[in-house]
Write a protein that holds these residues in place. Structure first.
Motif, short mmCIF file in Angstrom:
data_model
loop_
_atom_site.label_atom_id
_atom_site.label_comp_id
_atom_site.label_asym_id
_atom_site.label_seq_id
_atom_site.Cartn_x
_atom_site.Cartn_y
_atom_site.Cartn_z
N LEU A 122 0.86 -1.18 0.00
CA LEU A 122 0.00 0.00 0.00
C LEU A 122 0.90 1.23 0.00
CD1 LEU A 122 -3.14 0.68 2.04
CD2 LEU A 122 -1.28 2.30 2.18
N ILE A 123 0.59 2.18 -0.87
CA ILE A 123 1.32 3.45 -0.92
C ILE A 123 0.30 4.57 -0.79
CG2 ILE A 123 2.75 5.00 -2.31
CD1 ILE A 123 3.80 2.45 -3.75
N CYS A 124 0.60 5.53 0.06
CA CYS A 124 -0.22 6.73 0.22
C CYS A 124 0.73 7.90 0.00
CB CYS A 124 -0.85 6.76 1.60
SG CYS A 124 -2.02 8.10 1.85
N SER A 125 0.46 8.73 -1.01
CA SER A 125 1.43 9.77 -1.36
C SER A 125 0.77 10.96 -2.05
CB SER A 125 2.51 9.19 -2.28
OG SER A 125 1.93 8.78 -3.50
N GLY A 126 1.58 11.95 -2.32
CA GLY A 126 1.16 13.12 -3.06
C GLY A 126 2.28 13.57 -3.98
N ILE A 127 1.89 14.24 -5.06
CA ILE A 127 2.85 14.86 -5.97
C ILE A 127 2.29 16.20 -6.42
CG2 ILE A 127 3.87 12.71 -6.85
CD1 ILE A 127 2.09 13.05 -9.36
#
Length: 152
Positions: free
Chosen positions: A60-65
């Motif tokens: 699971l990856i939780c991120s922002g760009i």
């Protein structure tokens, strides 16, 4: 909505406790069962998000760009559907005014991705992948986890 996600996660995986991650850099928030995703990986130096692994091969990856290209939900989905990456196949997609969802196969894993396109110029993402042998375990969790994705 967040309470409904907690209830859904808890009901789906009776032993799983919800954990809410908040990214300091972009304010990306997602909630998931931390009794399943038990192996947090180090945050990257740029602080854009975090990854968790499970003992049975899920991720699971939780991120922002930063949305430096002014991407849109429809543009994102169109580009992903046009991808020629070997082993990458989109089997489901849907877009709304400020969000997009994709699901399919990448390599040997099933994946589900939800992106929120914020008015603050940030794209927030939750990505979940898992082995096909674990589909009956993860399919019921994906909607609640993806539905918990939000920004500030």
């Amino acid at each position: 909505m967040a309470l409904a996600s907690f209830v859904t996660i808890a009901a789906t995986a009776a032993i799983a406790a919800p954990f809410t991650y908040v990214n300091a850099r972009f304010g990306t928030v997602c909630t998931f069962p931390d009794e399943i995703f038990t192996l947090p990986q180090p945050e990257p130096d740029n602080g854009d998000g975090q990854q968790w692994l499970s003992a049975d091969g899920a991720s699971l990856i939780c991120s922002g760009i930063l949305n430096i290209d002014d991407d849109t939900p429809k543009g994102f989905v169109a580009a992903e559907k046009a991808s020629k990456e070997p082993g990458y196949k989109i089997t489901y997609s849907k877009t709304g005014k400020d969000w997009a969802v994709l699901s399919g196969i990448k390599g040997e894993a099933i994946f589900y991705e939800r992106r929120l396109f914020g008015k603050d110029g940030v794209i927030r993402t939750v990505w979940i992948d898992y082995p096909p042998a674990q589909q009956s375990k993860y399919d019921p969790l994906v909607g609640a986890i993806a539905g918990s994705l939000k920004g500030p």
